[in-house]
Design a protein around this motif. Structure first.
Motif, short mmCIF file in Angstrom:
data_model
loop_
_atom_site.label_atom_id
_atom_site.label_comp_id
_atom_site.label_asym_id
_atom_site.label_seq_id
_atom_site.Cartn_x
_atom_site.Cartn_y
_atom_site.Cartn_z
N THR A 387 0.82 -1.22 0.00
CA THR A 387 0.00 0.00 0.00
C THR A 387 0.85 1.27 0.00
N VAL A 388 2.18 1.12 -0.18
CA VAL A 388 3.04 2.27 -0.45
C VAL A 388 3.77 2.01 -1.76
N SER A 389 4.37 3.06 -2.31
CA SER A 389 5.12 2.92 -3.55
C SER A 389 6.61 3.11 -3.24
N THR A 390 7.45 2.21 -3.73
CA THR A 390 8.89 2.31 -3.46
C THR A 390 9.66 2.41 -4.77
N TRP A 391 10.88 2.92 -4.62
CA TRP A 391 11.76 3.05 -5.79
C TRP A 391 13.19 2.80 -5.33
N SER A 392 13.94 2.07 -6.13
CA SER A 392 15.36 1.82 -5.89
C SER A 392 15.62 1.07 -4.59
N ARG A 393 14.74 0.14 -4.25
CA ARG A 393 14.91 -0.81 -3.16
C ARG A 393 15.35 -0.16 -1.84
N PRO A 394 14.50 0.63 -1.22
CA PRO A 394 14.87 1.23 0.07
C PRO A 394 14.94 0.17 1.16
N HIS A 395 15.98 0.23 1.99
CA HIS A 395 16.05 -0.67 3.14
C HIS A 395 17.02 -0.08 4.17
N LEU A 396 16.98 -0.61 5.38
CA LEU A 396 17.83 -0.14 6.46
C LEU A 396 18.66 -1.31 6.96
N PRO A 397 19.89 -1.46 6.46
CA PRO A 397 20.72 -2.60 6.85
C PRO A 397 21.29 -2.49 8.26
N GLY A 398 21.32 -1.29 8.81
CA GLY A 398 21.90 -1.09 10.13
C GLY A 398 21.22 0.03 10.88
N PRO A 399 21.95 0.76 11.74
CA PRO A 399 21.35 1.85 12.49
C PRO A 399 20.86 2.96 11.56
N ALA A 400 19.82 3.68 12.03
CA ALA A 400 19.22 4.73 11.22
C ALA A 400 18.86 5.92 12.09
N VAL A 401 18.79 7.08 11.45
CA VAL A 401 18.32 8.29 12.10
C VAL A 401 17.18 8.85 11.26
N VAL A 483 8.21 10.29 1.67
CA VAL A 483 7.40 11.47 1.35
C VAL A 483 5.92 11.14 1.44
N ASN A 484 5.17 11.95 2.19
CA ASN A 484 3.71 11.83 2.15
C ASN A 484 3.25 12.27 0.76
N SER A 485 2.63 11.35 0.03
CA SER A 485 2.39 11.64 -1.38
C SER A 485 1.34 10.71 -1.97
N VAL A 501 4.41 7.49 0.40
CA VAL A 501 3.42 6.90 1.30
C VAL A 501 2.19 7.82 1.41
N PRO A 502 1.00 7.33 1.05
CA PRO A 502 -0.22 8.14 1.19
C PRO A 502 -0.72 8.06 2.63
N ALA A 503 -0.06 8.79 3.53
CA ALA A 503 -0.28 8.62 4.97
C ALA A 503 -1.11 9.73 5.60
N VAL A 504 -1.08 10.94 5.03
CA VAL A 504 -1.69 12.09 5.70
C VAL A 504 -2.56 12.83 4.69
N ASP A 505 -3.83 13.07 5.06
CA ASP A 505 -4.74 13.74 4.13
C ASP A 505 -4.65 15.26 4.29
N ALA A 506 -5.48 15.98 3.54
CA ALA A 506 -5.42 17.44 3.54
C ALA A 506 -5.78 18.05 4.88
N PHE A 507 -6.44 17.27 5.74
CA PHE A 507 -6.83 17.77 7.06
C PHE A 507 -5.80 17.40 8.13
N GLY A 508 -4.70 16.76 7.71
CA GLY A 508 -3.65 16.42 8.65
C GLY A 508 -3.87 15.13 9.42
N VAL A 509 -4.83 14.29 9.00
CA VAL A 509 -5.12 13.04 9.70
C VAL A 509 -4.15 11.95 9.21
N VAL A 510 -3.39 11.37 10.14
CA VAL A 510 -2.37 10.38 9.81
C VAL A 510 -2.94 8.97 9.93
#
Length: 523
Positions: A387-401, A483-485, A501-510
């Motif tokens: 239910t999200v769209s990805t590009w260029s194989r995003p992943h987190l192999p180790g620690p992240a910020v 990106v919320n998109s 990720v289509p996560a937040v609408d125009a009213f700010g509801v997540v």
């Protein structure tokens, strides 16, 4: 008697009983009560969570529809809805329908609680009609436990305006055929789950650069685009048996609709009743939106909507305004502006809708289960990452910020941490200075840059965000852009791994389900 014959007989008896209930209710209502049946009002609530005096008075007058509460717990809403049901039952009135925008579950209207479902754009990314149906059925069953009856969803507008300011994640965001398939699946799911579904916003709002909450949208739509692009999803919804259709505040002068479609006999009577042969409930979009309210008062808008063929005038006014609106409607009825026979037909449709839900047999609210729903949680579903769209194989192999100054960024960081990832959160603006500073502090971590533009910005979030991400990558640092998109991830043009990720609408509801989907995508 064989089982199939018994079931057939029971079904006929149940149908006969509900038909008799509809006839008795219609015969018992006064003309003023019938008019009240065709109105939507906002619920008032006392400090101890009960219907206030004005709401009780409106219910006693026969108010047909209450819009959803806001800022109330699930269990609090359920207790409120029980009192609403009991108020009508004490007066032998038809049960008041409780309606709301439930586009991502009951938490969308209440503010939190219940299961958080993905927005329709996420379903569009999945392109899975079975997923669409199951989501809607699960949402419907949960909503009925709380006392909701009618969802003003799904949005089946076909998005053709890239700078759409209001729909964004609330539409499926796919072509007319796929929008029709996914929309019909959700209609069936909601209604199998025990809700009345609504196909909106007829005759299509996806080509509007104007937010009708602020002003009337006048669209230069031509007949060919109208028939080929915007009508097919509504035809699919009608074929699926959708209980209601919501009409938008859009003008289409190229099609002979010079004023708001919501107040147009051409749209209601010719297009919906005639050309689409639609027999369900027609409801207007909120008549308190700027598209109408800037030029027409509440009572006059209600008269105009019903005179134009709507079954329900969604005046969405406070309950204490209902008596004045009813006065205006009664005057219009006796003056012949409103038709007595059409009044009865509309009320009969609404009564049949209640019988379809079994409301003549009781409210079915489960207070014990509702208390368990107060703490909201994401929808537990395999393959949520679709239910999200990805590009260029995003992943987190180790620690992240995780870097970002939005609720979306904070929730992504929290969810990643809860899933066992080594994650820090930096609540800073996503600009070149902030990202470079964070990268220097955490030289071994992947930077997750989260930005949250709203639908008017289309998720393409200016060249500034893309430039910031490109700059950090040029320094050799691993960066994942989130990106919320409503657009596919490839269109974000951030030059590397990305999640749209289509996560937040125009009213700010997540939608927390969308947050969970991001985390699945980043595994």
């Amino acid at each position: 008697m064989r089982s199939s014959e018994s079931q057939g007989l029971n079904g006929k008896l149940a149908e006969s009983a509900s038909r008799g209930w509809v006839d008795r209710q219609l015969g018992a209502l006064t003309p003023r009560q019938k008019l009240a049946q065709r109105l939507v009002a906002l619920p008032g609530i006392t400090n101890d969570g009960r219907p206030d005096q004005a709401t009780r008075a409106a219910l006693a007058a026969g108010l047909g529809v209450l819009h959803g509460l806001t800022g109330v717990s699930v269990s609090g809403a359920a207790r409120y809805h029980v009192e609403v049901a009991e108020t009508g039952a004490e007066r032998a009135l038809p049960p008041t329908l409780v309606a709301a925008n439930l586009e991502s579950g009951i938490g969308y209207t209440l503010g939190d609680g219940g299961t958080h479902f993905p927005y329709p754009r996420g379903i569009g990314h999945s392109d899975d009609a079975d997923l669409a149906r199951r989501l809607a059925e699960d949402a419907g069953r949960e909503a009925r436990l709380v006392g909701f009856h009618w969802t003003f969803s799904p949005c089946i507008d076909v998005l053709t305006e890239r700078d759409d300011p209001i729909l964004g994640v609330r539409a499926f965001g796919v072509d007319p055929r796929r929008t029709g398939v996914l929309g019909a699946a959700q209609v069936r799911g909601y209604q199998d789950g025990g809700l009345l579904a609504t196909a909106k916003h007829f005759p299509g709002h996806g080509d509007s650069p104007t937010d009708t909450h602020a002003a009337l949208a006048t669209l230069p739509r031509r007949p060919e685009a109208h028939e080929r692009v915007h009508m097919p999803p509504f035809e699919e919804a009608v074929a699926a048996g959708v209980a209601s259709v919501m009409v938008a505040h859009v003008a289409l002068p190229g099609l002979g609709v010079d004023g708001p479609a919501s107040l147009s006999p051409v749209v209601n009577r010719t297009w919906l009743r005639g050309e689409l042969a639609y027999e369900g409930v027609i409801v207007t979009d909120s008549l308190r939106m700027g598209a109408i309210a800037r030029s027409v008062g509440t009572a006059d808008a209600a008269v105009a909507a019903l005179a134009a063929g709507a079954d329900v005038a969604n005046v969405k006014c406070s309950a204490d305004e209902i008596p004045a609106v009813l006065d205006a409607l009664e005057e219009a009825l006796w003056a012949g502006v409103l038709d007595h026979e059409e009044l009865d037909r509309s009320v009969e449709r609404l009564l049949r809708a209640r019988a379809r839900l079994g409301l003549h047999r009781g409210h079915g609210i489960d207070l014990e289960r509702c208390a368990e729903l107060d703490a909201g949680e994401p929808w537990r579903q395999e393959g949520l990452a679709r239910t999200v769209s990805t590009w260029s194989r995003p992943h987190l192999p180790g620690p992240a910020v995780v870097v970002g100054d939005s609720s979306l960024a904070r929730l992504v960081a929290e969810r990643l941490s809860s899933r066992g990832k080594q994650v820090l959160y930096e609540p800073a603006p996503v600009d070149t200075g902030s990202l470079s500073s964070v990268a220097r502090k955490h030289p071994d971590a992947t930077i997750v840059a989260v930005t949250c533009p709203l639908p008017a910005e289309g998720g393409r979030d200016s060249a500034a965000f893309a430039c910031t991400v490109h700059s950090l990558r040029a320094e050799g640092r691993p960066v994942v852009a989130v990106v919320n998109s409503a657009v596919p991830a490839a269109e974000l043009r951030v030059g590397g791994p990305a999640v749209s990720v289509p996560a937040v609408d125009a009213f700010g509801v997540v939608s927390r389900a969308s947050v969970a989907a991001v985390v699945e995508a980043l595994r």
